[in-house]
Design a protein around this motif. Structure first.
Motif, short mmCIF file in Angstrom:
data_model
loop_
_atom_site.label_atom_id
_atom_site.label_comp_id
_atom_site.label_asym_id
_atom_site.label_seq_id
_atom_site.Cartn_x
_atom_site.Cartn_y
_atom_site.Cartn_z
N LYS A 55 46.59 68.29 4.70
CA LYS A 55 46.24 69.41 5.57
C LYS A 55 44.78 69.80 5.40
CE LYS A 55 47.40 72.85 8.38
NZ LYS A 55 47.87 72.62 9.77
N GLU A 56 44.30 69.75 4.17
CA GLU A 56 42.91 70.12 3.89
C GLU A 56 41.94 69.14 4.56
OE1 GLU A 56 40.00 71.06 0.05
OE2 GLU A 56 42.15 70.69 -0.24
N TYR A 58 42.67 67.08 7.10
CA TYR A 58 42.88 67.17 8.55
C TYR A 58 42.13 68.35 9.15
CZ TYR A 58 45.54 67.83 12.94
OH TYR A 58 45.91 68.00 14.26
N THR A 59 42.13 69.47 8.43
CA THR A 59 41.48 70.68 8.92
C THR A 59 39.96 70.57 8.85
OG1 THR A 59 43.37 72.01 8.20
CG2 THR A 59 41.31 73.18 8.63
N GLN A 60 39.46 70.01 7.74
CA GLN A 60 38.01 70.00 7.52
C GLN A 60 37.30 68.82 8.18
OE1 GLN A 60 36.68 70.67 3.47
NE2 GLN A 60 38.49 71.91 3.00
N CYS A 61 37.98 67.67 8.25
CA CYS A 61 37.29 66.48 8.77
C CYS A 61 38.29 65.50 9.39
CB CYS A 61 36.50 65.81 7.64
SG CYS A 61 35.36 64.53 8.24
N PRO A 62 38.85 65.84 10.55
CA PRO A 62 39.86 64.95 11.18
C PRO A 62 39.31 63.57 11.51
CG PRO A 62 39.13 66.65 12.71
CD PRO A 62 38.59 67.03 11.37
N THR A 68 44.32 59.68 8.51
CA THR A 68 44.66 61.10 8.52
C THR A 68 45.73 61.38 9.58
OG1 THR A 68 42.41 61.65 7.84
CG2 THR A 68 43.73 63.44 8.78
N GLU A 94 53.17 71.55 15.46
CA GLU A 94 51.99 71.03 14.76
C GLU A 94 51.84 69.53 15.01
OE1 GLU A 94 49.89 71.25 10.32
OE2 GLU A 94 51.93 72.01 10.60
N GLN A 97 50.35 68.90 18.42
CA GLN A 97 48.90 69.07 18.40
C GLN A 97 48.22 67.88 17.73
OE1 GLN A 97 47.06 71.51 19.92
NE2 GLN A 97 45.36 70.16 19.36
N ASP A 101 45.11 65.61 19.06
CA ASP A 101 43.88 65.40 18.28
C ASP A 101 43.67 63.91 17.97
OD1 ASP A 101 43.54 68.13 18.30
OD2 ASP A 101 44.37 68.44 16.29
#
Length: 447
Positions: A55-56, A58-62, A68, A94, A97, A101
């Motif tokens: 999750k970290e 995916y959120t910061q650098c997909p 990922t 989720e 989404q 993405d």
């Protein structure tokens, strides 16, 4: 002018900043390490431990790595399978989404078509979308990229959701018929493509020289053909009474004048009326005549055969049927025509046409289905004892299995003599010859 320059500068700065941020995160060693950590967890199916680390990243650098998204799909699917209620619904959303993405970030890894298919199936399975939302996704995927719409379940869902919308008064009956024809054509195209692959290996299979790799490929192709057969049956069942003569005749009567020179409309209308046995209606004659006038073809000759069949002119019907086969130049289509002719007959004649169909497409599963059914339907007239009569089902199962129709073969195997029957008969390993029209033998298995 200054405002335009200022706006352009702001936009350019925004995109540059976003690009720079993306590049910075890709060079972040800590995130790279975390990518490695959650990947190892996911490979070991330890999805619970993988989730917070994933999750970290995916959120910061997909855009760090496509893994990922590939592993993220598995992680979120596991969370859905291990939760209930509102939490499960949130996990499903989720995942929806994530598919968006994934396509946006790595479109070569997940195409727009595949994204829509996965989203539609997820929405249907988890009951988080309306019939219209699911249909719209699949309709867009099918109409914009039919060539890559290959998911069997999605094909059925696409048609099923349209029928549901029609039943709610939101879609016209003509749309249902058009979609039915389009989906049926797609299923046939996929079966043809698989048949081309299967046909390449039949000689090696017969000679026993197939490698393990090729055997797996052949088995996989046959399984997919069987899947498409099941989907085709389900689509037919879903269409059900909507395509009976009571609905077809008034609809086609209303639309005939505007379409009397439209080859595709005439061909499909004639096909539907023929399939649903509406051929006695004068409209069928008008449609077939127009079709033959617009473009004499294998199809129009076939329907002239149907008309003569219904009128009791068997000799003339056979003449037109044979003409239709001779007019067709494509071997797959020729094989399909022979299957349609076979379906108009029973037992020996049906088998003869089905065998001829196999000469043009050796892996035509429909031919094996017709032959297997013809054998099975003759069980009571072939054999001198109850055991021999039921032994016909082994021949039917063997024939179905040769066409890759495992589910049908299993049904016939269940009707054949049991282990106890074989033991009590004392015939295990011996041949039984069916002296009726079938004229073939079967070896009693050692169950």
């Amino acid at each position: 002018m200054r405002r335009r320059i200022l706006l352009a500068t702001v936009v350019a700065s925004f995109f540059y900043a976003a690009y720079a941020q993306a590049q910075d995160c890709k060079n972040n060693e800590e995130l790279k390490q975390k990518l490695s950590i959650f990947s190892e967890y996911a490979k070991a199916k330890n999805y619970k431990e993988a989730y917070p680390v994933w999750k970290e990243v995916y959120t910061q650098c997909p855009s760090l790595h496509y893994a990922t998204f590939a592993y993220g799909e598995r992680i979120l699917q596991d969370k859905m399978n291990t939760t209930t209620g509102a939490e499960k619904t949130q996990n499903a959303k989720e995942l929806l989404q994530l598919y968006t993405d994934y396509n946006k970030t790595f479109p070569t890894r997940l195409s727009a078509t595949e994204m829509r298919i996965r989203q539609a199936l997820l929405m249907f399975d988890e009951k988080i979308g309306t019939d219209k939302e699911i249909y719209d996704l699949l309709h867009k995927a099918f109409t914009e990229d039919k060539a890559n719409f290959k998911n069997e379940k999605a094909l059925y869902l696409y048609f099923s959701e349209l029928v549901s919308l029609h039943e709610k008064g939101q879609k016209e009956l003509q749309e249902v018929f058009d979609a039915y024809d389009n989906v049926s054509d797609k299923i046939q195209d996929e079966k043809n493509e698989l048949s081309e692959t299967i046909n390449k290996y039949l000689a090696q299979e017969e000679a026993g020289t197939l490698s393990e790799k090729d055997k797996r490929l052949l088995d996989g192709c046959r399984k997919r053909v069987d899947n498409y057969e099941t989907i085709a049956e389900s689509v037919d069942a879903k269409l059900g009474q909507l395509a009976d003569c009571k609905n077809l005749i008034p609809l086609y009567t209303k639309n005939f004048e505007v379409n009397k020179n439209n080859e595709e409309w005439l061909r499909r209308a004639a096909g539907k009326m023929s399939d649903k046995d509406c051929t006695k209606d004068p409209l069928f004659v008008k449609i077939v005549t127009s079709l033959h006038n617009v473009k004499p073809s294998a199809n129009s000759a076939y329907y002239l055969g149907v008309m003569n069949d219904k009128a009791g002119n068997s000799a003339k019907a056979i003449q037109y049927y044979n003409e239709s086969v001779n007019l067709e130049t494509d071997n797959f289509k020729k094989s399909k025509l022979l299957i349609r002719i076979a379906s108009k007959h029973s037992k020996a004649q049906a088998v003869a046409y089905a065998q001829k169909a196999l000469s043009y497409n050796p892996s035509n599963s429909d031919a094996y289905r017709i032959m297997a059914h013809a054998y099975a339907s003759s069980a009571n007239e072939c054999g001198s004892t109850p055991f021999e009569k039921r032994a016909v089902y082994w021949l039917a199962a063997k024939t179905a299995r040769k066409g890759g129709l495992e589910s049908l073969a299993a049904r016939y195997d269940a009707l054949a003599p049991s282990k106890v029957d074989v033991f009590e008969s004392g015939l295990a390993g011996k041949n039984i010859t069916f002296k009726c029209w079938i004229g073939q033998s079967i070896t009693v298995p050692r169950l």
